[in-house]
Design an enzyme around this catalytic site. Structure first.
Site, PDB file in Angstrom:
ATOM      1  N   ARG A 164      -8.416  -0.112  -8.932  1.00 12.94           N
ATOM      2  CA  ARG A 164      -8.365  -1.563  -9.183  1.00 12.94           C
ATOM      3  C   ARG A 164      -9.550  -2.038 -10.025  1.00 12.94           C
ATOM      4  NH1 ARG A 164      -4.415  -0.009  -7.406  1.00 12.94           N
ATOM      5  NH2 ARG A 164      -3.138  -0.845  -5.732  1.00 12.94           N
ATOM      6  N   SER A 238      -2.112  -8.060  -2.388  1.00  9.22           N
ATOM      7  CA  SER A 238      -3.251  -7.621  -1.568  1.00  9.22           C
ATOM      8  C   SER A 238      -4.477  -8.460  -1.898  1.00  9.22           C
ATOM      9  CB  SER A 238      -3.581  -6.155  -1.856  1.00  9.22           C
ATOM     10  OG  SER A 238      -2.448  -5.375  -1.630  1.00  9.22           O
ATOM     11  N   GLU A 334      -9.867  -8.216  -3.936  1.00  5.85           N
ATOM     12  CA  GLU A 334      -9.180  -7.716  -5.138  1.00  5.85           C
ATOM     13  C   GLU A 334      -8.839  -8.905  -6.050  1.00  5.85           C
ATOM     14  OE1 GLU A 334      -5.887  -4.933  -4.479  1.00  5.85           O
ATOM     15  OE2 GLU A 334      -4.829  -5.893  -6.131  1.00  5.85           O
TER      16      GLU A 334
END
Ligand SMILES: Cc1cc2nc3c(=O)[nH]c(=O)nc-3n(C[C@H](O)[C@H](O)[C@H](O)COP(=O)(O)OP(=O)(O)OC[C@H]3O[C@@H](n4cnc5c(N)ncnc54)[C@H](O)[C@@H]3O)c2cc1C
Length: 346
Positions: A164, A238, A334
């Site tokens: 990520r 998420s 995130e």
């Protein structure tokens, strides 16, 4: 290019947060991007680059020129016996690209089906799902430097992809606008079905030798069962990354929590599902007024309607503090929080 004033961004972010953009323009081309740079200078307002708004949390009204990237086009630019390179406009909807590639008989993107957002934002955090990240199919990207507009080509190595992560979230944050991304896709199918519930779902669907279409359908089915649809319930997928901790610390935790899941990763570290930590700490399904933690997937924070970005940020802070207290693990967000601090000054 049309510039709109004082526009609500609630339809432009999947959390459905109702904050305004002082100016909003949609770029269909590189010329439009240059025009927006100019407007930003003339109006003396900073710039914010927007894709599909599926990975942002708006904390305040943006006294800025919000530049939505809408550059279209999918072109095959190179081909040999085994692979095709597709060059794609940054504004193409990600799942439309996945569907197009599958229809063309190409393989490589099927595990990444149904991830919301645009192609241009995909390299920002090296999007990934079900055992595949875009870095494995990435060829290169083209980006315009801010504010010069100079075009630069980035190879996979230049992008410094990680879990990520990419250089565009770190060293080059706010320095480039991605206009096109090229993907290297396979003519011969190499199924990747070892991750999560894919194999089981394919078995249920009766696909012993799955094609990219079958895998895509299985992924769509799993995602629709597990994740809330932002059209029905505001969310940004998420909210936290899955943390990694040293193997030694993991073994200590395992004494206390024998059922704790963990997957070995590089550098003698172990990746732990953040969802398990949040669930075990008792947050799953918790509702705090207009916002809460999703009842099926505790990694997803949701806006039931009328919640603010600040409410969601506060809730995420409480969860982080609780997980740190209970497990000694610092969860990292995130989702990108957006306030005046993140705007790009030209
Ligand atoms: C239900 C749901 C499920 C999700 N599942 C996944 C998943 O499985 N895997 C995963 O990795 N992600 C997932 N996400 C997160 C999200 O879909 C991805 O991060 C997606 O790539 C974001 O794209 P976007 O166009 O919406 O970006 P935005 O949210 O608009 O922008 C994200 C960031 O990128 C910047 N940006 C956007 N476009 C450009 C551009 N062209 N040039 C430069 N900067 C740009 C923005 O300024 C912002 O900082 C999910 C989100 C939701 C809502």
């Amino acid at each position: 290019m049309k510039i709109q004033e004082n526009i609500s961004l609630s339809a432009y972010n999947t959390f459905g947060i109702n904050k305004k953009a002082r100016f909003l323009c949609e770029a269909e081309s590189r010329e439009d991007v240059l025009y927006a740079f100019n407007q930003s200078r003339i109006l003396n307002k900073p710039l914010f680059v927007l894709g599909g708004g599926s990975n942002i949390l708006l904390l305040e009204d943006l006294d800025a020129v919000v530049l939505k990237i809408n550059i279209q086009g999918i072109d095959s630019i190179r081909e040999d016996g085994e692979q095709v390179i597709l060059k794609v406009g940054a504004g193409v909807v990600w799942h439309d690209l996945v569907r197009y590639s599958i229809e063309m008989g190409l393989s490589g993107l099927e595990n990444l089906s149904l991830i919301p957002g645009t192609v241009g934002a995909a390299p920002m955090q090296n999007i990934g799902a079900y055992g595949v990240e875009i870095k494995s199919v990435f060829d290169h990207l083209e980006a315009m430097e801010i504010p010069s507009g100079k075009l630069r080509v980035f190879t996979g190595k230049d992008c410094r992809f990680g879990y990520r992560e990419s250089i565009f979230k770190n060293k080059l944050k706010g320095k480039y606008i991605i206009t096109h991304v090229a993907f290297r896709l396979n003519k011969k199918h190499q199924p990747n079905i070892n991750y999560g519930d894919i194999r089981l779902t394919l078995k249920e669907m009766g696909n012993a030798y799955p094609s990219p279409v079958n895998i895509s359908e299985a992924v769509v089915k799993i995602r629709q069962q597990k994740l809330p649809d932002p059209k029905e319930l505001g969310n940004a997928g998420s909210f936290f990354k899955n943390p990694t901790i040293p193997l030694f610390d993991f073994n200590q935790l395992k004494n206390q929590y024998p059922e704790i899941p963990g997957y070995p990763v590089e550098d003698n570290r172990v990746k732990i599902p953040a969802a398990w930590l949040i669930d075990t700490a008792g947050w799953k399904g918790k509702r705090c007024g207009a916002i809460g933690v999703h009842e099926k997937q505790p990694l997803v924070l949701v806006n039931y309607g009328g919640g603010t970005g600040t409410d969601i940020l506060e809730l995420s802070g409480k969860i982080q503090a609780d997980i740190l207290g209970k497990f000694g693990i610092q969860l990292e967000r995130e989702v990108n929080t957006i306030s005046s601090e993140n705007l790009i000054q030209l």
